[in-house]
Design a protein around this motif. Structure first.
Motif, mmCIF file in Angstrom:
data_model
loop_
_atom_site.group_PDB
_atom_site.id
_atom_site.type_symbol
_atom_site.label_atom_id
_atom_site.label_comp_id
_atom_site.label_asym_id
_atom_site.label_seq_id
_atom_site.Cartn_x
_atom_site.Cartn_y
_atom_site.Cartn_z
ATOM 1 N N SER A 144 0.845 -1.199 0.000
ATOM 2 C CA SER A 144 0.000 0.000 0.000
ATOM 3 C C SER A 144 0.883 1.252 0.000
ATOM 4 N N LEU A 145 0.605 2.168 -0.933
ATOM 5 C CA LEU A 145 1.426 3.371 -1.068
ATOM 6 C C LEU A 145 0.901 4.531 -0.236
ATOM 7 N N ASN A 146 -0.400 4.692 -0.139
ATOM 8 C CA ASN A 146 -0.944 5.793 0.678
ATOM 9 C C ASN A 146 -2.224 5.347 1.363
ATOM 10 N N PRO A 147 -2.146 4.385 2.307
ATOM 11 C CA PRO A 147 -3.359 3.904 2.977
ATOM 12 C C PRO A 147 -4.039 4.997 3.785
ATOM 13 N N GLY A 148 -5.357 5.112 3.620
ATOM 14 C CA GLY A 148 -6.132 6.076 4.381
ATOM 15 C C GLY A 148 -6.031 7.496 3.891
ATOM 16 N N ASN A 149 -5.263 7.748 2.847
ATOM 17 C CA ASN A 149 -5.113 9.112 2.321
ATOM 18 C C ASN A 149 -6.028 9.277 1.120
ATOM 19 N N PRO A 150 -6.989 10.233 1.165
ATOM 20 C CA PRO A 150 -7.932 10.381 0.052
ATOM 21 C C PRO A 150 -7.316 11.024 -1.189
ATOM 22 N N SER A 151 -6.128 11.624 -1.060
ATOM 23 C CA SER A 151 -5.521 12.307 -2.201
ATOM 24 C C SER A 151 -5.037 11.283 -3.226
#
Length: 726
Positions: free
Chosen positions: A195-202
């Motif tokens: 996962s590269l940006n878990p939890g990040n909406p961007s």
């Protein structure tokens, strides 16, 4: 300090406090703007691409065309591992999930065929076993994904050592993961989350979490597991804050120390996507073996296996705005670690930005309240420039990510609020003075005084003006019949209604002289087509007076109509401030003013309400004008040529005016030549007159008493009459 200034300071400091608290809370919009700012920095100066022992073996479109659609059977992946291992890959990391059995395995295919002996299936090869056997003993790292279901967590293949307080609870939380095939999980040299940006909406990947946590155990990501396995080390050494738990500062992976955010993230400093980073899987799996160039590129390199094929939907957005395969960001993370070029946002950055908002905000409040707005604006611009320069230099030379926009935006809001307060409250006295003088001075003069420091000096300029005089007919008789208060009420009603048309047509109201109005056009500012606007004003006054009479607005009764005379002339006059140094008036003087006044006085003798000079008529096109003769004016050695204004363009275009104009022109020629047809033409003109405009009959009745005004017909009047007829 005045009370108003005290109120301004209190309001300003309250706004600064709100903005400071808002920044301390760091809402999502602040994070988004901050991220976009840092993206722009990277776009201005991206990390330079340098050849590194990091490659992506790409399952690209060409590979899919040659070997078929994805997923491939795992015996082909086993062959890929064998080839890469033979060519000397330092580690092989798969950005692929192996959560399900290989459906293309011969054993699984036969099991799904009805009627086949199960014992036969057991004799067939199993691709998962082949792949597990291939990765056993090799530097292979497999990826696992995050899941919101279940409670499975993968085993950890590395150890952890800590300095400072424990940072175990700092990274993003791992609730559960997707289980890998047991034999693959057991034989892999390393396991890392993909996962590269878990939890990040961007959609933009700016920072990658190098670790996840379940509160007790840390789980590395695919990139650093590949780097660890490539170096043959078994332990991560993590540094925490010396006096505070749940904060990461750095991670040591073999020979490399990586600065981290407090949550264990690596800020990506990316390069533009380059073809040199990729090797097609088709080249590695070629039947004749890989080429020497491919073998040299793989030897000693950290290899990431992933896909760039569009249909497999593993495309991410970088800070440079590029759409790249997700696997390339894992590769770029390792490249960045090997290059030693890091970006960092230190833990004191938030505190510095919050303090900057508070200090600079208070400074702006004080400057804006006690100093001129211009100085406050300069201070605000300097603060903006300093914040931008400091942030940019910190990024360029130290790789520090300091947000310039939070202080700039907060300072701008503070400056705007303080300046608005000053304009609305502190400058209230100035507005009251302006309103008081507005009763005595025209709006145009007030504008000149406010914007021209020389406006209050005596003197004037010669300008071409169109001057108008308006006078009430038989006012002396009326004032004798009325009480003084009734006279004032009458004049207020009439002059207010008429003077509005002057302002509406860009004229300047000079003065009210008893029952008269003086106005002029083309001063204090240039007015285009001022002659025509003056004539339109006269026509509007005529129409307004007719409405007032029809509605008995003056209370004189239906039989007592009020009449006016209007004289207009265009010429050079001196316009400016005139009077004493302590009391003066903005007015116009000169021959042009005198001529306009004399023309207005001639309305009684001529028997018509609107008369203009030929100098005005030359610039008035398309209106209904007729020759009214050349009259002698007091103080003038020669007669002045005048015209009567019958109406606007609509009247001029009417058949009635065309008929009247033809008769009138014949009448003028008859008067000039002493023709015997003069009386007949005059009677005909009277009949035509009522069809065009009321009051024109009186004009023709008085012509016999003023035939000397028509003895000479100058060419300019004939031309004006011809233009009016057209």
């Amino acid at each position: 300090m005045t009370r108003v200034q005290q109120i301004g300071v209190v309001i300003g400091l309250a706004i600064v406090a709100v903005l400071t608290i808002l920044r301390a809370g760091d809402p999502g919009i602040f994070k988004l703007i901050r991220g976009v700012t840092f993206d722009e920095y990277q776009r201005l100066v991206p990390r330079s691409f340098e050849p590194m022992p990091v490659r992506v073996v790409d399952i690209d479109e060409a590979s899919l065309r040659e070997f078929g659609q994805w997923p491939w059977p795992r015996d082909r992946l086993a062959l890929l591992v064998d080839r890469l291992s033979e060519m000397g890959a330092a580690s092989i990391a798969f950005d692929v999930l192996f959560a399900e059995p290989d459906r293309l395995s011969p054993r699984n295919v036969v099991r799904e065929i009805a009627g086949v002996d199960p014992s036969l299936a057991e004799k067939l090869p199993d691709n998962d076993e082949i792949f597990a056997g291939s990765i056993a003993g090799k530097p292979v790292v497999l990826g696992f994904g995050l899941s919101n279901e279940g409670s499975y967590r993968p085993p950890v293949k590395a150890g952890f050592a800590f300095t400072g307080e424990s940072p175990v609870s700092a990274p993003p939380f791992l609730h559960a993961s997707t289980p890998l095939r047991p034999q693959l999980e057991a034989n892999a040299a390393g396991l890392g989350h993909i996962s590269l940006n878990p939890g990040n909406p961007s959609p933009v990947v700016r920072a990658v979490p190098l670790f996840l946590t379940d509160g007790e155990q840390l789980y590395p990501n695919l990139a650093i597991e590949a780097l660890r396995v490539a170096q043959g080390v078994s332990t991560y050494v993590l540094s925490g804050a010396p006096d505070r738990a749940a904060i990461m500062t750095s991670a040591k992976i073999g020979d490399f120390v990586v600065p981290l955010t407090a949550a264990g993230e690596l800020w990506l400093y990316v390069t533009p996507d380059r073809a040199e980073r990729y090797i097609s899987a088709r080249q590695v799996l070629a039947g004749a073996g890989a080429s020497p160039d491919v073998a040299a590129a793989i030897n000693g390199s950290v290899i990431f296996v992933g896909t760039s094929a569009a249909g497999l939907q593993d495309i991410r957005v970088t800070a440079l705005g590029e759409n790249v395969p997700g696997v390339s960001l894992h590769a770029q993370a390792v490249e960045q670690i090997l290059s030693g070029q890091f970006l960092s946002r230190p833990d004191w950055a938030d505190g510095l930005e919050i303090l900057t908002i508070a200090v600079l905000g208070c400074l702006l409040v004080v400057v804006t309240t006690f100093v001129s707005p211009a100085v406050a604006l300069v201070c605000g611009l300097l603060i903006t420039a300093m914040a931008l320069v400091a942030s940019w230099l910190s990024f360029l030379y130290a790789g520090l990510l300091l947000d310039p926009l939070a202080p700039i935006v907060s300072g701008s809001i503070t400056h705007f609020a303080a300046t608005s307060f000053r304009i609305l409250v502190i400058d209230r006295e100035r507005r009251e003075v302006r309103r008081a003088f507005g009763h005595y001075l025209s709006p145009s003069l007030l504008h000149r005084i406010e914007h021209n420091r020389d406006a209050l000096r005596l003197g004037g300029d010669d300008r071409e003006l169109t001057v108008m005089f308006v006078d009430v007919r038989n006012f002396t008789e009326m004032s004798e019949r009325l009480a003084p208060t009734d006279v004032v009420a009458f004049l207020n009603t009439l002059l207010d209604a008429l003077s509005r048309h002057v302002v509406a047509n860009e004229g300047t109201l000079d003065k009210f002289i008893g029952d008269s109005i003086m106005a002029f056009w083309n001063a204090p500012v240039d007015v285009a087509d001022h002659e025509t606007k003056a004539v339109r004003t006269a026509l509007a006054m005529r129409a307004t007076l007719a409405e007032l009479n029809a509605g008995d607005a003056f209370g004189f009764g239906p039989d007592q109509e009020v009449g006016i005379g209007i004289g207009i002339h265009t010429g050079i006059a001196c316009v400016g401030n005139m009077g004493a140094k302590t009391r003066f008036n903005y007015s116009a003087v000169g021959d042009a003013v005198n001529v306009a006044a004399r023309i207005e006085s001639s309305c009684k003798e001529v028997g018509f309400d609107i008369l203009i000079s030929d100098s005005t008529a030359l610039s008035v096109k398309g209106m209904a004008l007729i020759d009214a003769g050349a009259i002698p004016l007091k103080g003038k050695s020669s007669r002045t040529k005048i015209l009567a204004v019958l109406g606007d363009e609509h009247v001029a275009a009417s058949r009635e005016f065309a008929a009247l104009s033809a008769v009138h022109r014949q009448l003028m020629q008859a008067l000039h030549s002493h023709s015997k047809n003069t009386r007949k033409l005059m009677d005909t003109a009277k009949l035509r007159a009522d069809e065009v405009v009321g009051g024109l009959v009186e004009f023709y009745r008085r012509i016999p008493s003023r035939t000397n005004h028509f003895r000479e017909l100058p060419a300019v009047i004939e031309k004006s009459a011809a233009d009016a007829e057209k």
